[in-house]
Design an enzyme around this catalytic site. Structure first.
Site, PDB file in Angstrom:
ATOM      1  N   HIS A 108      85.103  47.963  60.498  1.00  0.00           N
ATOM      2  CA  HIS A 108      86.021  47.872  59.598  1.00  0.00           C
ATOM      3  C   HIS A 108      87.649  47.966  60.242  1.00  0.00           C
ATOM      4  CE1 HIS A 108      84.517  52.139  59.707  1.00  0.00           C
ATOM      5  NE2 HIS A 108      85.612  52.458  59.828  1.00  0.00           N
ATOM      6  N   ASP A 147      80.131  45.000  54.262  1.00  0.00           N
ATOM      7  CA  ASP A 147      81.493  44.578  54.015  1.00  0.00           C
ATOM      8  C   ASP A 147      82.017  44.966  52.467  1.00  0.00           C
ATOM      9  OD1 ASP A 147      81.517  43.661  56.710  1.00  0.00           O
ATOM     10  OD2 ASP A 147      80.477  42.051  55.945  1.00  0.00           O
TER      11      ASP A 147
HETATM   12  P1  IMP Z   1      72.432  42.824  63.566  1.00  0.00           P
HETATM   13  O1  IMP Z   1      72.526  43.908  62.872  1.00  0.00           O
HETATM   14  O2  IMP Z   1      73.431  42.350  64.450  1.00  0.00           O
HETATM   15  O3  IMP Z   1      71.063  42.579  64.162  1.00  0.00           O
HETATM   16  O4  IMP Z   1      72.399  41.746  62.285  1.00  0.00           O
HETATM   17  C1  IMP Z   1      71.523  41.223  61.451  1.00  0.00           C
HETATM   18  C2  IMP Z   1      72.034  40.742  60.019  1.00  0.00           C
HETATM   19  O5  IMP Z   1      72.930  41.807  59.519  1.00  0.00           O
HETATM   20  C3  IMP Z   1      73.045  39.584  60.429  1.00  0.00           C
HETATM   21  O6  IMP Z   1      73.051  38.919  59.015  1.00  0.00           O
HETATM   22  C4  IMP Z   1      74.505  40.308  60.453  1.00  0.00           C
HETATM   23  O7  IMP Z   1      75.333  39.587  60.007  1.00  0.00           O
HETATM   24  C5  IMP Z   1      74.210  41.365  59.230  1.00  0.00           C
HETATM   25  N1  IMP Z   1      75.087  42.548  59.687  1.00  0.00           N
HETATM   26  C6  IMP Z   1      75.126  43.624  60.426  1.00  0.00           C
HETATM   27  N2  IMP Z   1      75.977  44.413  60.354  1.00  0.00           N
HETATM   28  C7  IMP Z   1      76.667  43.963  59.422  1.00  0.00           C
HETATM   29  C8  IMP Z   1      77.781  44.550  58.854  1.00  0.00           C
HETATM   30  O8  IMP Z   1      78.288  45.573  59.184  1.00  0.00           O
HETATM   31  N3  IMP Z   1      78.258  43.800  57.672  1.00  0.00           N
HETATM   32  C9  IMP Z   1      77.902  42.725  57.365  1.00  0.00           C
HETATM   33  N4  IMP Z   1      76.787  42.247  57.735  1.00  0.00           N
HETATM   34  C10 IMP Z   1      76.138  42.735  58.727  1.00  0.00           C
END
Ligand code: IMP
Length: 471
Positions: A37, A9
């Site tokens: 986004h 982000d």
């Molecule tokens: P997952 O990718 O859904 O397995 O989530 C694993 C970790 O990565 C969690 O803490 C999510 O909040 C974080 N995360 C995954 N994608 C994003 C993103 O695009 N922006 C910020 N955090 C992310």
């Protein structure tokens, strides 16, 4: 190659918009619908998760590389949403047929087990697990060439996942957390197979497609999803995503050999953020902020809740970084684009930045949301806090030698050493020329360059595409 240097982000999409002119193709190489986004076009807002940035530039091609995992239903919804804006993706969107698909059992299992990490619940981890496990993996090429077997696999693995997990005692808690609905799996499997047929016009059966484009003279901008600190190995394991997010992985999941690499661009946000659980040394309000933001899986303290219950003016006056974090979140609109969760906020961390730049060989930096720093002038400290060093296990860690502790325990115990830089009170959102920025902003930027060891090439001063100062 452009990557996020913090916890995601950072505003990568906006920077891509600012530098896109010199590229012909924007390509994704990792992640899936966990990314997100928000784009505003003619007053209409859409959130893209899987389609690469650059949709508003009709001459740019958009490539989804084999390293991604795709949710086909969500992809179709995104394509429709883009069409509704009057933007065509025909002949522009190109998807590698070696992409693995996210299956219903992946979403189910992530819902059951991902809560402890604070995942986005999109099935990302289980999809990458199955990719490594191999037999359970289904790619677009399999869906197209062997739809009957792929359909059977989708049904079988979903039923198996439900059967195995129904005995887990923690299940009911997590189920309510993610509000899982039961799935008509036969119908779902048919839908996925149908969608692979409908999406055929975008699916590329030539594994050399991107190589050929580059050979014919096109420049590719790889768009990293998530960020360095969420890398499955180099991030804050286990509180990370399941793919490699670091620069080198573009030349695995992006379907291009590394001989074509030109430069690595890093994006960092002036007030850092993190969603989900995990260490965050510079967090305003430390553990209290993490617990607050992740209460009820991040669903309790929503944007609406905070707007209805707090006044930023009051929060900013308190001598409590936790409150100041809430105020900055409200003013900066820091809520997840994918999950709507409140983002945990923290001060700019120069040690973490130096780590990210050194481990990725970052050539140039872009810093976003620099305009938001002026709000520090309204706090009791009056100045901009940055993390200059850590103390961890009795040692001092500086940005000159940013050897971050690699264990969760080690990194969580690191304490920040904070330095205050002079603040400014001017609204800089309409400044377009670096020379016209206040001296304090220039000092902040020089400080970053010293710590990172590379130049800052662009500065974000507002949410719009034009609000980027290029140097
Ligand atoms: P997952 O990718 O859904 O397995 O989530 C694993 C970790 O990565 C969690 O803490 C999510 O909040 C974080 N995360 C995954 N994608 C994003 C993103 O695009 N922006 C910020 N955090 C992310």
């Amino acid at each position: 190659m452009l990557i996020g240097l913090q916890y995601g982000d950072e505003g990568k999409g906006k920077i891509i918009d600012a530098i896109i002119a010199e590229y012909g193709i924007v390509a994704r190489f990792n992640g899936g619908p966990n990314a997100g986004h928000t784009l505003v076009h003619d007053g209409k807002e859409i959130v893209l998760h899987q389609i690469p940035s650059g949709i508003f530039h009709p001459d740019k091609l958009l490539y989804i590389g084999s390293g991604c995992v795709l949710n086909l239903e969500k992809l179709m919804q995104e394509i429709e949403a883009v069409k509704e804006l009057g933007i065509s993706l025909e002949g522009r969107l190109v998807i590698s047929d070696q992409v693995s698909i996210i299956q219903p059992d992946h979403i189910y299992l992530d819902g059951k087990n991902g809560g402890g990490l604070g995942t986005t619940g999109n099935g990302i981890g289980p999809a990458y697990e199955d990719k490594a496990q191999r037999y359970k993996n289904s790619r677009l090429t399999d869906l197209l060439d062997d739809p009957a077997n792929s359909r059977d696999k989708i049904i079988e693995y979903y039923k198996e996942a439900v059967k195995l997990n129904s005995r887990m005692s923690i299940t009911s808690f997590l189920t309510s957390l993610f509000q899982q609905k039961s799935v008509d799996i036969v119908n779902k499997a048919d839908t996925i197979i149908d969608l692979s047929q409908q999406l055929q016009q975008y699916i590329c059966r030539d594994p050399l497609w991107l190589v050929k484009q580059v050979e014919s003279g096109k420049n590719v901008l790889f768009e990293g999803a998530q960020a360095v600190m969420l890398d499955v190995v180099h991030g804050t394991v286990p509180y990370v995503t399941s793919s490699h997010t670091i620069a080198g992985s573009a030349y695995v999941g992006g379907d291009l050999p590394p001989r074509y690499h030109r430069k690595t661009i890093g994006v960092a946000k002036a007030i850092m953020s993190r969603v989900g659980h995990g260490p965050f040394v510079s967090e305003f309000g430390e553990k209290r902020s993490e617990n607050y933001c992740m209460e009820n899986g991040g669903k309790k303290y929503t944007k609406e809740y905070e707007q209805n219950n707090y006044r930023t003016e009051d929060l900013l006056k308190t001598i409590d970084w936790f409150n100041i974090g809430i105020a900055l979140r409200m003013m900066g609109g820091e809520y997840g684009a994918t999950t709507k969760r409140p983002r945990r906020l923290g001060m700019f961390d120069l040690v973490q930045l130096a780590y990210a730049c050194k481990t990725n060989g970052v050539d140039e930096l872009y810093v976003t949301k620099v305009d938001c720093l002026k709000d520090f002038a309204r706090t009791p400290w009056k100045n901009i806090p940055v993390v200059e060093a850590y103390t961890a296990n009795g040692l001092k860690i500086t940005y000159n030698n940013p050897r971050l502790p690699t264990s969760t325990q080690g990194y969580s115990s690191a304490k920040p050493i904070v330095r205050f830089l002079s603040s400014f009170t001017e609204n800089i959102s309409s400044v377009r020329n670096y020379d016209n920025l206040p001296q304090q902003v220039k000092e902040f930027i020089s400080h970053i360059e010293r710590a990172a060891g590379c130049p800052v090439k662009g500065i974000g001063v507002g949410p719009d595409r034009e609000q980027t100062i290029l140097r």
